[in-house]
Design a protein around this motif. Structure first.
Motif, PDB file in Angstrom:
ATOM      1  N   THR A 190     -10.072   0.492 -11.284  1.00  0.00           N
ATOM      2  CA  THR A 190      -9.198   0.304 -10.079  1.00  0.00           C
ATOM      3  C   THR A 190      -9.835  -0.933  -9.357  1.00  0.00           C
ATOM      4  N   ALA A 222     -12.031  -3.854   1.169  1.00  0.00           N
ATOM      5  CA  ALA A 222     -12.905  -3.412   0.295  1.00  0.00           C
ATOM      6  C   ALA A 222     -13.932  -2.653   0.823  1.00  0.00           C
ATOM      7  N   GLU A 234       0.801  -1.181  -0.025  1.00  0.00           N
ATOM      8  CA  GLU A 234      -0.058  -0.072  -0.043  1.00  0.00           C
ATOM      9  C   GLU A 234       0.833   1.097  -0.022  1.00  0.00           C
ATOM     10  N   HIS A 266     -10.610  -0.961   6.302  1.00  0.00           N
ATOM     11  CA  HIS A 266     -10.936  -0.040   5.113  1.00  0.00           C
ATOM     12  C   HIS A 266     -11.327   1.264   5.811  1.00  0.00           C
ATOM     13  N   ASN A 313      -5.570   1.119  -3.959  1.00  0.00           N
ATOM     14  CA  ASN A 313      -6.828   1.438  -5.157  1.00  0.00           C
ATOM     15  C   ASN A 313      -6.132   2.002  -6.554  1.00  0.00           C
ATOM     16  N   ARG A 367     -11.120  -1.506  -6.378  1.00  0.00           N
ATOM     17  CA  ARG A 367     -12.486  -1.513  -5.791  1.00  0.00           C
ATOM     18  C   ARG A 367     -13.645  -1.477  -6.673  1.00  0.00           C
ATOM     19  N   THR A 422      -5.690  -3.115  -2.842  1.00  0.00           N
ATOM     20  CA  THR A 422      -7.227  -2.666  -2.392  1.00  0.00           C
ATOM     21  C   THR A 422      -7.196  -1.514  -1.701  1.00  0.00           C
ATOM     22  N   SER A 423      -6.425  -1.534  -0.818  1.00  0.00           N
ATOM     23  CA  SER A 423      -6.450  -0.121   0.074  1.00  0.00           C
ATOM     24  C   SER A 423      -5.674   0.907  -0.787  1.00  0.00           C
ATOM     25  N   ASP A 477     -10.009   7.116   2.198  1.00  0.00           N
ATOM     26  CA  ASP A 477      -8.774   7.022   1.506  1.00  0.00           C
ATOM     27  C   ASP A 477      -7.926   7.872   1.925  1.00  0.00           C
TER      28      ASP A 477
END
Ligand code: FES
Length: 579
Positions: free
Chosen positions: A256, A293, A113, A569, A145, A258, A142-143, A572
């Motif tokens: 992306t 997610a 990430e 999650h 993105n 997500r 995923t984090s 952002d």
């Protein structure tokens, strides 16, 4: 339903343009340093900058071909008009990391990430395959993105010994039991060592690596069919180049992770897991990946689908064949087509097409490897969830890997307080364990071990092995390798180290397991359990600094995915300032 995303081809919209395009002193520095490495403006200006996150190292036996594959990915990126940059990230080897690679899954996820956030990347190719690398890379991306594609390592070729095909892990456990029972000589054992792992690639049984890469493909993160390709096939090298080409397109389309990782996509992954007879580890990893997610998966979702989806992949340890056979039989696309009525086919994937479109036209070429619905390997799915006063938050079991007579069993507990205790006493004949005993291991969970290692296939006393016993009921808060087998109840939650009921079990207590009723019950009165609880004290922590302390403070229990709380999650993170 159309999923087309309008392409943006305006280079000023690229994330990397913030680093490379401005006419200022900081960007001068970025450009001059690229030129220091021999790249010219034509190489990087107005091109998507693609990070190739490579988990290669001399300590990762499953990724030995990744140096070549990284070059092939780069070739694809150049072909499609991108600018490839290879970045090493933590190389996690299932074989060599102690206490367990699981202990470091979240660390790699965090590294991924932050690597994606701090560098001028527009998209990434994730290179993984060996067990925990798959969920770790996916959790991290995923984090973060940013557009991503997963390039799977592919399974190694089949092992071979004296004309017999050998499966990673599974056949090692099987022959170790034979050796313990006195049925295999030292010479044979050493020959097995030479023949069981004989090419690059991850374990070629339906272990955690084969399971998780297949689930990554089902989730839509891999090119269709890519995860079944054996690591050393030339097709695999061509697939790597195709990943390089495809990621450039994903950047321009701003597709992306997500956008792909929806509730329906995770439903599909669970269906695939059941049809594959996948590793029990997949439950923990899918919960953690979905959590990144913002999706909450429950154990009940797994159990529910286990009752609706048959095991069709006849792969060890549940079945007979190996991943090379699976590929030749049609691979994952063919398997998914067989269970398409259970799938949500509209889910979008990195191919730009839906899952349904990806599997269209797939064929099964060997009906015994990928079984038809009317002749499954098992009529029920691969993984069941048990509950009861011994596991109020759940436990899991893979009944297809157990001897059927143990799926309903009541017997006395033989309790070991931790793995050291188990190693010291399990073969001691004075314990006089019988096949009816239930072996219980405490302090093997996320905090207790720590790292919830794959100790759950607890050893059977060698004096029972010599009597021909090959399976017993075993219960722990540990995990089990996806290549392992046996009547092993795993992931008992809450774990014993935080005072879960498993901590209160004593030698001789009667335990009942009834898989058809999903029951795990300790036949001790509530009053007696309350009295034992009042005397119970947690062990003193051994970890007072560093990663170990962070781990102990932040780790969640198995039904929550064993992710770190602070990585769940949330809003952002802002883009880094560039001054
Ligand atoms: Fe890497 Fe099994 S050791 S997948």
């Amino acid at each position: 339903m159309s999923h087309s995303v309008p392409p943006q081809r305006d280079p000023s919209t690229l994330r990397s343009a913030r680093w490379f395009a401005p006419d200022d002193q900081r960007s001068f520095g970025h450009r001059s340093r690229l030129k220091q490495m021999g790249f010219g403006e034509a190489d990087f200006q107005a091109r998507p900058c693609i990070g190739i996150l490579n988990t290669w190292s001399d300590m990762n036996n499953c990724h030995t071909h990744f140096r070549d594959r990284a070059e092939e990915v780069k070739r694809g990126v150049w072909q499609a008009g991108g600018f490839p940059v290879e970045i090493p990230v933590m190389s996690m080897s299932e074989s060599f990391m102690k206490p367990t690679s699981m202990y470091y899954r979240n660390l790699l996820a965090l590294e991924v990430e932050e690597t994606m956030r701090c560098y001028p990347l527009d998209g990434v190719v994730l290179m993984g395959g060996c067990d925990k690398t798959v969920p770790a890379l996916i959790m991290g991306t995923t984090s973060a993105n940013l557009p991503s594609i997963f390039m799977p390592a592919g399974p190694m070729l089949k092992g071979c010994w004296r004309g017999e095909a050998l499966g990673s892990g599974t056949d090692m456990w099987r022959y170790w039991a034979e050796r313990q029972a006195g049925n295999l000589c030292e010479e044979g054992w050493h020959e097995l060592e030479d023949g069981i792992a004989r090419s690059p690639g991850h374990c070629m049984t339906m272990g955690t690596a084969s399971t998780m890469t297949a689930l990554a493909e089902t989730l839509g993160l891999c090119l269709p069919g890519s995860t079944s390709i054996p690591a050393v096939h030339s097709t695999h090298a061509r697939m790597a180049a195709a990943c390089g080409r495809r990621i450039v397109d994903l950047v321009w389309k701003n597709l992306t992770p997500r956008k792909l990782l929806t509730e329906d996509a995770f439903h599909n992954a669970i269906v695939a897991d059941m049809a594959l007879g996948g590793s029990t580890n997949a439950i923990i990893h899918l919960i953690a990946m979905a959590g990144r997610a913002g999706i909450r998966l429950t154990l009940e979702q797994f159990d529910d689908l286990s009752q609706k989806v048959e095991v069709l992949a006849n792969i060890r340890p549940c079945g007979e064949y190996l991943m090379e056979d699976f590929y030749d039989a049609g691979g994952l696309r063919a398997l998914l087509l067989r269970v398409k009525d259970q799938l949500r086919l509209h889910c979008l994937t990195v191919s730009g097409r839906t899952l349904g479109e990806n599997i269209e036209g797939a064929e099964v070429y060997h009906e015994d490897v990928i079984r038809p619905l009317d002749r499954p390997v098992s009529a029920a799915g691969g993984t069941f969830v048990l509950r009861g006063n011994l596991a109020p938050d759940g436990a899991v079991m893979k009944p297809t890997a157990a001897e059927p007579h143990l799926l309903r069993h009541r017997g006395p507990a033989a309790v070991f307080s931790d793995y050291t205790d188990l190693k010291k006493r399990i073969h001691d004949p004075s314990l006089a364990l019988t096949p009816d005993h239930i072996i219980v291991l405490q302090h093997a969970g996320p905090i207790g071990a720590p790292g919830i290692p794959e100790w759950g296939m607890l050893p059977i006393p060698d004096y029972l092995l010599k009597q021909g016993i090959r399976d017993m009921l075993r219960i722990s808060d540990a995990r089990m390798s996806g290549t392992s087998y046996g009547a092993c109840v795993l992931h008992v939650a809450p774990e014993s180290a935080i005072g879960g009921p498993l901590a209160l079990v004593r030698d001789g207590d009667e335990i009942e397991v009834d898989v058809s009723r999903r029951l795990l019950h300790l036949h001790v009165s509530d009053e007696e359990l309350a009295a034992r609880r009042s005397q119970w004290k947690p062990r003193e922590t051994r970890y007072r600094r560093g990663y170990a302390q962070l781990y102990e403070q932040q780790i969640t229990q198995a039904p929550e995915g064993c992710d770190f709380r602070f990585l769940h999650h949330g809003p952002d993170l802002p883009e880094p300032d560039i001054y």
